[in-house]
Design a protein around this motif. Structure first.
Motif, PDB file in Angstrom:
ATOM      1  N   ALA A  27       0.835  -1.200   0.000  1.00  0.00           N
ATOM      2  CA  ALA A  27       0.000   0.000   0.000  1.00  0.00           C
ATOM      3  C   ALA A  27       0.868   1.248   0.000  1.00  0.00           C
ATOM      4  O   ALA A  27       0.554   2.239  -0.679  1.00  0.00           O
ATOM      5  CB  ALA A  27      -0.923  -0.004   1.206  1.00  0.00           C
ATOM      6  N   LYS A  28       1.975   1.211   0.712  1.00  0.00           N
ATOM      7  CA  LYS A  28       2.867   2.367   0.761  1.00  0.00           C
ATOM      8  C   LYS A  28       3.482   2.633  -0.610  1.00  0.00           C
ATOM      9  O   LYS A  28       3.531   3.785  -1.068  1.00  0.00           O
ATOM     10  CB  LYS A  28       3.958   2.138   1.805  1.00  0.00           C
ATOM     11  CG  LYS A  28       4.792   3.337   2.098  1.00  0.00           C
ATOM     12  CD  LYS A  28       5.733   3.038   3.259  1.00  0.00           C
ATOM     13  CE  LYS A  28       6.501   4.263   3.661  1.00  0.00           C
ATOM     14  NZ  LYS A  28       7.380   4.022   4.787  1.00  0.00           N
ATOM     15  N   SER A  29       3.907   1.604  -1.296  1.00  0.00           N
ATOM     16  CA  SER A  29       4.499   1.807  -2.618  1.00  0.00           C
ATOM     17  C   SER A  29       3.440   2.248  -3.626  1.00  0.00           C
ATOM     18  O   SER A  29       3.719   3.054  -4.529  1.00  0.00           O
ATOM     19  CB  SER A  29       5.190   0.533  -3.086  1.00  0.00           C
ATOM     20  OG  SER A  29       4.244  -0.503  -3.250  1.00  0.00           O
ATOM     21  N   LEU A  30       2.198   1.782  -3.494  1.00  0.00           N
ATOM     22  CA  LEU A  30       1.115   2.198  -4.371  1.00  0.00           C
ATOM     23  C   LEU A  30       0.818   3.685  -4.204  1.00  0.00           C
ATOM     24  O   LEU A  30       0.631   4.409  -5.185  1.00  0.00           O
ATOM     25  CB  LEU A  30      -0.135   1.362  -4.099  1.00  0.00           C
ATOM     26  CG  LEU A  30      -1.379   1.689  -4.923  1.00  0.00           C
ATOM     27  CD1 LEU A  30      -1.133   1.357  -6.388  1.00  0.00           C
ATOM     28  CD2 LEU A  30      -2.569   0.935  -4.402  1.00  0.00           C
ATOM     29  N   ILE A  31       0.800   4.151  -2.976  1.00  0.00           N
ATOM     30  CA  ILE A  31       0.548   5.571  -2.714  1.00  0.00           C
ATOM     31  C   ILE A  31       1.712   6.422  -3.229  1.00  0.00           C
ATOM     32  O   ILE A  31       1.499   7.483  -3.794  1.00  0.00           O
ATOM     33  CB  ILE A  31       0.306   5.809  -1.212  1.00  0.00           C
ATOM     34  CG1 ILE A  31      -1.031   5.169  -0.801  1.00  0.00           C
ATOM     35  CG2 ILE A  31       0.286   7.288  -0.868  1.00  0.00           C
ATOM     36  CD1 ILE A  31      -1.294   5.154   0.687  1.00  0.00           C
ATOM     37  N   GLN A  32       2.927   5.950  -3.051  1.00  0.00           N
ATOM     38  CA  GLN A  32       4.074   6.721  -3.527  1.00  0.00           C
ATOM     39  C   GLN A  32       4.109   6.776  -5.062  1.00  0.00           C
ATOM     40  O   GLN A  32       4.491   7.793  -5.645  1.00  0.00           O
ATOM     41  CB  GLN A  32       5.381   6.126  -2.991  1.00  0.00           C
ATOM     42  CG  GLN A  32       5.593   6.409  -1.526  1.00  0.00           C
ATOM     43  CD  GLN A  32       6.833   5.730  -0.965  1.00  0.00           C
ATOM     44  OE1 GLN A  32       7.443   4.895  -1.627  1.00  0.00           O
ATOM     45  NE2 GLN A  32       7.199   6.098   0.266  1.00  0.00           N
ATOM     46  N   SER A  33       3.688   5.728  -5.722  1.00  0.00           N
ATOM     47  CA  SER A  33       3.715   5.740  -7.191  1.00  0.00           C
ATOM     48  C   SER A  33       2.525   6.524  -7.776  1.00  0.00           C
ATOM     49  O   SER A  33       2.612   7.001  -8.893  1.00  0.00           O
ATOM     50  CB  SER A  33       3.711   4.310  -7.719  1.00  0.00           C
ATOM     51  OG  SER A  33       2.496   3.652  -7.365  1.00  0.00           O
ATOM     52  N   PRO A  51       0.638   9.612  -6.348  1.00  0.00           N
ATOM     53  CA  PRO A  51       0.398  10.587  -5.279  1.00  0.00           C
ATOM     54  C   PRO A  51      -0.979  11.264  -5.370  1.00  0.00           C
ATOM     55  O   PRO A  51      -1.481  11.765  -4.379  1.00  0.00           O
ATOM     56  CB  PRO A  51       1.526  11.599  -5.437  1.00  0.00           C
ATOM     57  CG  PRO A  51       2.026  11.433  -6.831  1.00  0.00           C
ATOM     58  CD  PRO A  51       1.732  10.040  -7.220  1.00  0.00           C
ATOM     59  N   GLY A  52      -1.613  11.299  -6.521  1.00  0.00           N
ATOM     60  CA  GLY A  52      -2.910  11.952  -6.650  1.00  0.00           C
ATOM     61  C   GLY A  52      -4.082  11.048  -6.358  1.00  0.00           C
ATOM     62  O   GLY A  52      -5.236  11.417  -6.584  1.00  0.00           O
ATOM     63  N   ILE A  53      -3.830   9.865  -5.852  1.00  0.00           N
ATOM     64  CA  ILE A  53      -4.892   8.901  -5.594  1.00  0.00           C
ATOM     65  C   ILE A  53      -5.836   9.356  -4.467  1.00  0.00           C
ATOM     66  O   ILE A  53      -7.010   9.029  -4.464  1.00  0.00           O
ATOM     67  CB  ILE A  53      -4.306   7.499  -5.315  1.00  0.00           C
ATOM     68  CG1 ILE A  53      -5.357   6.424  -5.495  1.00  0.00           C
ATOM     69  CG2 ILE A  53      -3.729   7.407  -3.920  1.00  0.00           C
ATOM     70  CD1 ILE A  53      -4.820   5.015  -5.500  1.00  0.00           C
ATOM     71  N   PHE A  54      -5.310  10.126  -3.545  1.00  0.00           N
ATOM     72  CA  PHE A  54      -6.161  10.599  -2.449  1.00  0.00           C
ATOM     73  C   PHE A  54      -6.426  12.051  -2.606  1.00  0.00           C
ATOM     74  O   PHE A  54      -5.849  12.934  -2.265  1.00  0.00           O
ATOM     75  CB  PHE A  54      -5.547  10.271  -1.074  1.00  0.00           C
ATOM     76  CG  PHE A  54      -5.578   8.799  -0.781  1.00  0.00           C
ATOM     77  CD1 PHE A  54      -6.763   8.178  -0.448  1.00  0.00           C
ATOM     78  CD2 PHE A  54      -4.431   8.042  -0.857  1.00  0.00           C
ATOM     79  CE1 PHE A  54      -6.787   6.822  -0.170  1.00  0.00           C
ATOM     80  CE2 PHE A  54      -4.439   6.696  -0.577  1.00  0.00           C
ATOM     81  CZ  PHE A  54      -5.629   6.079  -0.236  1.00  0.00           C
TER      82      PHE A  54
END
Length: 60
Positions: free
Chosen positions: A49-55, A57-60
């Motif tokens: 999940a951390k790598s998904l958010i870092q790749s 950044p506009g997801i949230f």
């Protein structure tokens, strides 16, 4: 003999009983509450999940 003693005790009790007056205060009652609220949020993400958010950044 008993009757005068009883009358004397009753008279003494009536003389010693007081009157109780309850009145409202002139000023309002103020209650000052100093409250400090601190909130701490601790979060943990798993690696995927951390790598998904870092790749993305506009997801949230």
């Amino acid at each position: 003999m008993k009757r005068p003693v009883i009358i004397a005790c009753a008279a003494l009790a009536s003389l010693t009983s007081g009157c109780v007056n309850v009145t409202a205060p002139d000023k309002p009652i103020v209650i000052n509450l100093n409250i400090n609220v601190t909130q701490e949020v601790v979060y943990r993400l798993d690696g995927e999940a951390k790598s998904l958010i870092q790749s993305n950044p506009g997801i949230f």
